[in-house]
Design an enzyme around this catalytic site. Structure first.
Site, PDB file in Angstrom:
ATOM      1  N   ARG A  21      26.774  37.193  31.381  1.00  0.00           N
ATOM      2  CA  ARG A  21      26.246  37.407  32.454  1.00  0.00           C
ATOM      3  C   ARG A  21      25.729  35.933  32.903  1.00  0.00           C
ATOM      4  NH1 ARG A  21      28.638  41.546  34.041  1.00  0.00           N
ATOM      5  NH2 ARG A  21      29.373  42.666  32.109  1.00  0.00           N
ATOM      6  N   HIS A  51      35.915  32.539  26.474  1.00  0.00           N
ATOM      7  CA  HIS A  51      36.264  32.695  27.935  1.00  0.00           C
ATOM      8  C   HIS A  51      34.694  32.003  28.408  1.00  0.00           C
ATOM      9  CE1 HIS A  51      36.419  35.573  30.774  1.00  0.00           C
ATOM     10  NE2 HIS A  51      37.126  36.123  29.838  1.00  0.00           N
ATOM     11  N   TYR A  54      31.593  36.080  33.615  1.00  0.00           N
ATOM     12  CA  TYR A  54      32.389  36.747  34.377  1.00  0.00           C
ATOM     13  C   TYR A  54      31.512  36.793  35.300  1.00  0.00           C
ATOM     14  CZ  TYR A  54      33.871  39.850  30.404  1.00  0.00           C
ATOM     15  OH  TYR A  54      34.468  40.162  29.292  1.00  0.00           O
ATOM     16  N   HIS A  91      38.141  34.344  34.649  1.00  0.00           N
ATOM     17  CA  HIS A  91      38.304  34.395  35.904  1.00  0.00           C
ATOM     18  C   HIS A  91      37.897  33.670  37.402  1.00  0.00           C
ATOM     19  CE1 HIS A  91      37.179  38.401  33.981  1.00  0.00           C
ATOM     20  NE2 HIS A  91      37.940  37.957  32.896  1.00  0.00           N
ATOM     21  N   GLU A 126      42.882  32.945  34.163  1.00  0.00           N
ATOM     22  CA  GLU A 126      43.171  34.288  33.347  1.00  0.00           C
ATOM     23  C   GLU A 126      44.565  35.783  34.320  1.00  0.00           C
ATOM     24  OE1 GLU A 126      40.371  36.712  31.109  1.00  0.00           O
ATOM     25  OE2 GLU A 126      41.795  38.549  31.534  1.00  0.00           O
ATOM     26  N   ASP A 160      46.740  38.757  30.841  1.00  0.00           N
ATOM     27  CA  ASP A 160      46.516  39.554  30.033  1.00  0.00           C
ATOM     28  C   ASP A 160      46.767  40.573  30.240  1.00  0.00           C
ATOM     29  OD1 ASP A 160      44.007  42.295  29.915  1.00  0.00           O
ATOM     30  OD2 ASP A 160      42.191  40.548  29.991  1.00  0.00           O
ATOM     31  N   HIS A 163      45.831  43.845  32.686  1.00  0.00           N
ATOM     32  CA  HIS A 163      45.641  43.047  33.752  1.00  0.00           C
ATOM     33  C   HIS A 163      46.890  43.667  34.623  1.00  0.00           C
ATOM     34  CE1 HIS A 163      41.758  40.731  33.118  1.00  0.00           C
ATOM     35  NE2 HIS A 163      41.587  42.062  32.601  1.00  0.00           N
ATOM     36  N   HIS A 195      45.735  37.807  26.580  1.00  0.00           N
ATOM     37  CA  HIS A 195      44.606  39.152  26.054  1.00  0.00           C
ATOM     38  C   HIS A 195      44.748  40.178  25.880  1.00  0.00           C
ATOM     39  CE1 HIS A 195      40.803  36.665  28.026  1.00  0.00           C
ATOM     40  NE2 HIS A 195      41.714  36.169  26.960  1.00  0.00           N
ATOM     41  N   ASP A 208      42.063  47.592  35.646  1.00  0.00           N
ATOM     42  CA  ASP A 208      40.580  47.465  34.936  1.00  0.00           C
ATOM     43  C   ASP A 208      40.774  47.718  34.278  1.00  0.00           C
ATOM     44  OD1 ASP A 208      40.290  45.089  33.233  1.00  0.00           O
ATOM     45  OD2 ASP A 208      39.165  43.463  34.574  1.00  0.00           O
ATOM     46  N   HIS A 210      40.411  48.811  30.267  1.00  0.00           N
ATOM     47  CA  HIS A 210      41.249  48.502  28.898  1.00  0.00           C
ATOM     48  C   HIS A 210      41.121  49.765  27.954  1.00  0.00           C
ATOM     49  CE1 HIS A 210      39.890  43.180  29.242  1.00  0.00           C
ATOM     50  NE2 HIS A 210      40.311  44.549  30.229  1.00  0.00           N
ATOM     51  N   GLU A 240      40.885  42.326  23.206  1.00  0.00           N
ATOM     52  CA  GLU A 240      39.755  42.914  24.396  1.00  0.00           C
ATOM     53  C   GLU A 240      39.644  44.056  24.220  1.00  0.00           C
ATOM     54  OE1 GLU A 240      41.031  40.720  27.795  1.00  0.00           O
ATOM     55  OE2 GLU A 240      39.463  39.193  27.273  1.00  0.00           O
TER      56      GLU A 240
HETATM   57 ZN    ZN Z   1      40.158  42.994  32.079  1.00  0.00          ZN
HETATM   58 FE    FE Z   2      39.078  37.463  31.053  1.00  0.00          FE
HETATM   59 FE    FE Z   3      41.023  39.354  29.801  1.00  0.00          FE
END
Ligand code: ZN
Ligand code: FE
Ligand code: FE
Length: 260
Positions: A21, A51, A54, A91, A126, A160, A163, A195, A208, A210, A240
């Site tokens: 975060r 990564h 986010y 992202h 990504e 991904d 995605h 991913h 989105d 998963h 993920e």
């Molecule tokens: Zn995702």
């Molecule tokens: Fe990601």
């Molecule tokens: Fe991902």
């Protein structure tokens, strides 16, 4: 992290460079890094895929959010050099109503500011599901960003599977067609990591969410075939999926079994 990955049959892993975060990162501990590097050599680890948080939005409208993206990006890239030659995935961002073209320009501008000629880390964009105002839901949008970056030799793409499936690319019935399109639009040599996720939603849902491998709309067969595809089989594959450590161990075992 290395030991935990090894304990479940993995030879790579993803990690957050800081709290996902956002916020301040712990200082790099050189002893920990040295111990990891020895362990990785001993157990033939492949490339790692870090990564970015986010909350990093390089396309942000708000200048404070954009500044946070630039600072975090630059700081992470400096820290990544403690383990040279790894991958750093992010992202691309959300254009929050400014339109995808403005988003593309802003993301490229941030990359042009933070990439350094001497860096050994590859930065990966990504592929996104197209939820909300996400930039990067089409191969064309990713190509447009890459086109605008001067040090594009340090840029790649992380695919991904959840995605792109949610984004409308049919990797179940036409994986070869999707990869041909990736090659035509972006260039297959840019593809550096995967991913590997199943999806809770049907093709083109732009959601989105998963799912565990084999329990979603993509399914075990298609995901397993993807791990064995000549264009993908040598790439780091990162799970993920919404599961726990023993769940990952089971997914890795089943995927490896199908590999033989
Ligand atoms: Zn995702
Ligand atoms: Fe990601
Ligand atoms: Fe991902």
């Amino acid at each position: 992290m290395g030991k935990e990955a090894y304990s479940i049959g993995a030879n790579t892993f993803a990690f957050f460079t800081r709290n996902p975060r956002g916020g301040r990162a712990k200082d790099v501990d050189p002893e920990d890094v040295a111990a990891f590097r020895a362990f990785a050599v001993e157990h033939s680890f492949a490339t790692l895929v870090a990564h970015a948080p986010y909350t990093l939005n390089a396309a942000a409208k708000d200048s404070r959010v954009a500044e946070f993206a630039r600072e975090t990006f630059a700081d992470d890239l400096k820290r990544m050099e403690a383990t040279p030659g790894q991958l750093y995935n992010f992202h691309p961002g959300a254009h929050v109503g400014q339109g995808p073209d403005v988003g593309v320009e802003k993301i490229a501008a941030v990359l042009n500011e933070v990439l350094e000629p001497g860096q050994t880390t590859m930065v990966l964009l990504e592929t996104m599901a197209g939820k909300g105002t996400e930039v990067g839901r089409t191969f064309e949008e990713l190509a447009a960003i890459i086109d605008r970056v001067k040090l594009d030799g340090r840029l790649g793409v992380c695919l991904d599977t959840c995605h792109i499936w949610d984004g409308g690319y049919d990797i179940v019935d036409d994986l070869d067609g999707v990869l041909d399109e990736f090659d035509r639009v972006i260039g297959i040599e840019r593809l550096r990591a995967v991913h590997l996720n199943d999806s809770k939603n049907p093709l083109g849902a732009h959601k989105d969410r998963h799912e565990k491998i084999g329990q979603g709309h993509i399914g075990f067969e298609a995901l397993s075939a993807l791990t064995r595809h000549p264009a993908l089989r040598r790439l780091p594959l990162i799970l993920e999926t919404p599961t726990e450590l023993d769940g990952y161990a089971d997914e890795i075992a089943r995927l490896r079994e199908a590999w033989r």
